[in-house]
Scaffold this active site. Sequence first.
Site, PDB file in Angstrom:
ATOM      1  N   HIS A 298       0.845  -1.191   0.000  1.00 40.97           N
ATOM      2  CA  HIS A 298       0.000   0.000   0.000  1.00 40.97           C
ATOM      3  C   HIS A 298       0.881   1.241   0.000  1.00 40.97           C
ATOM      4  O   HIS A 298       2.110   1.151   0.156  1.00 40.97           O
ATOM      5  CB  HIS A 298      -0.953   0.006   1.207  1.00 40.97           C
ATOM      6  CG  HIS A 298      -0.285  -0.253   2.513  1.00 40.97           C
ATOM      7  ND1 HIS A 298      -0.493  -1.380   3.254  1.00 40.97           N
ATOM      8  CD2 HIS A 298       0.612   0.480   3.186  1.00 40.97           C
ATOM      9  CE1 HIS A 298       0.248  -1.342   4.338  1.00 40.97           C
ATOM     10  NE2 HIS A 298       0.935  -0.216   4.319  1.00 40.97           N
TER      11      HIS A 298
HETATM   12  C1  T46 Z   1       3.121   0.350   6.718  1.00 40.67           C
HETATM   13  C2  T46 Z   1       3.727  -0.956   7.067  1.00 40.67           C
HETATM   14  C3  T46 Z   1       5.205  -0.849   7.273  1.00 40.67           C
HETATM   15  C4  T46 Z   1      -4.430  -0.270  13.129  1.00 40.67           C
HETATM   16  O1  T46 Z   1      -5.578  -0.391  13.602  1.00 40.67           O
HETATM   17  N1  T46 Z   1      -3.587   0.711  13.600  1.00 40.67           N
HETATM   18  C5  T46 Z   1      -2.329   0.892  13.109  1.00 40.67           C
HETATM   19  O2  T46 Z   1      -1.605   1.792  13.568  1.00 40.67           O
HETATM   20  C6  T46 Z   1      -1.883   0.041  12.044  1.00 40.67           C
HETATM   21  C7  T46 Z   1      -0.495   0.228  11.447  1.00 40.67           C
HETATM   22  C8  T46 Z   1      -2.731  -0.930  11.594  1.00 40.67           C
HETATM   23  N2  T46 Z   1      -3.966  -1.082  12.134  1.00 40.67           N
HETATM   24  C9  T46 Z   1      -4.818  -2.174  11.647  1.00 40.67           C
HETATM   25  C10 T46 Z   1      -5.269  -2.040  10.197  1.00 40.67           C
HETATM   26  C11 T46 Z   1      -5.419  -3.493   9.767  1.00 40.67           C
HETATM   27  O3  T46 Z   1      -6.712  -3.950  10.051  1.00 40.67           O
HETATM   28  O4  T46 Z   1      -4.072  -3.383  11.719  1.00 40.67           O
HETATM   29  C12 T46 Z   1      -4.402  -4.247  10.646  1.00 40.67           C
HETATM   30  C13 T46 Z   1      -3.165  -4.667   9.892  1.00 40.67           C
HETATM   31  O5  T46 Z   1      -2.610  -3.511   9.223  1.00 40.67           O
HETATM   32  P1  T46 Z   1      -1.890  -3.589   7.782  1.00 40.67           P
HETATM   33  O6  T46 Z   1      -2.467  -4.702   7.011  1.00 40.67           O
HETATM   34  O7  T46 Z   1      -1.960  -2.223   7.180  1.00 40.67           O
HETATM   35  O8  T46 Z   1      -0.396  -3.950   8.213  1.00 40.67           O
HETATM   36  P2  T46 Z   1       0.909  -3.971   7.314  1.00 40.67           P
HETATM   37  O9  T46 Z   1       1.973  -4.618   8.124  1.00 40.67           O
HETATM   38  O10 T46 Z   1       0.641  -4.528   5.970  1.00 40.67           O
HETATM   39  O11 T46 Z   1       1.286  -2.416   7.104  1.00 40.67           O
HETATM   40  C14 T46 Z   1       1.718  -1.661   8.210  1.00 40.67           C
HETATM   41  C15 T46 Z   1       1.131  -0.246   8.138  1.00 40.67           C
HETATM   42  O12 T46 Z   1      -0.300  -0.317   7.991  1.00 40.67           O
HETATM   43  C16 T46 Z   1       1.680   0.555   7.008  1.00 40.67           C
HETATM   44  O13 T46 Z   1       1.406   1.925   7.231  1.00 40.67           O
HETATM   45  O14 T46 Z   1       3.744   1.182   6.079  1.00 40.67           O
HETATM   46  O15 T46 Z   1       3.137  -1.585   8.219  1.00 40.67           O
END
Ligand code: T46
Length: 144
Positions: free
Chosen positions: A58
């Site tokens: 993303h």
């Molecule tokens: C990025 C990479 C390095 C939250 O509720 N609060 C938060 O602060 C974050 C980061 C995520 N979430 C929730 C949103 C999703 O339902 O946690 C779940 C997993 O998040 P995501 O799929 O976006 O995780 P990654 O590891 O793919 O990405 C994260 C960050 O979202 C992103 O900003 O740059 O780590």
Amino acid sequence: MKQENQILSQEVRFLELPTFTDPRGNLTFIEGEQHVPFPIRRVYYLYEVPGEAKRGGHAHRDLEQVVFALSGSFRMKIDNGHSKTEYWLNSPTKGLYINRMIWREMDNFSQGAVCMVLASQYYTESDYFREYTDFIDAVERGSK
Ligand code: T46
């Protein structure tokens, strides 16, 4: 291509943190707006990530972040919509600054890797581009 790579190096770059080392071990510290170029609004971390997992995939409209491998290592693939590069994160004293409007993907997490992220904004789902085509459209329009 050379010009694109120069632009990318402004948008994504390693930041070295101050570290004190003595016989008791190492101490590294981070101050918002001093060692990272924004006030820190949020900290989150990834751990117990399976070696075959892919994270990220993303871009963010406004968010700036600095990403660290506090332990272990992983790969960060970076794409500004024009050119792509990749970085290996493997040091708790070197964080990767990622500006807004950068597509990122993470993989190759080593066993026990801990990824800590310092973020410039609170979590907001509307800040995410989760579809690559939407991100590319926005880059081409010069919008966000
Ligand atoms: C990025 C990479 C390095 C939250 O509720 N609060 C938060 O602060 C974050 C980061 C995520 N979430 C929730 C949103 C999703 O339902 O946690 C779940 C997993 O998040 P995501 O799929 O976006 O995780 P990654 O590891 O793919 O990405 C994260 C960050 O979202 C992103 O900003 O740059 O780590």
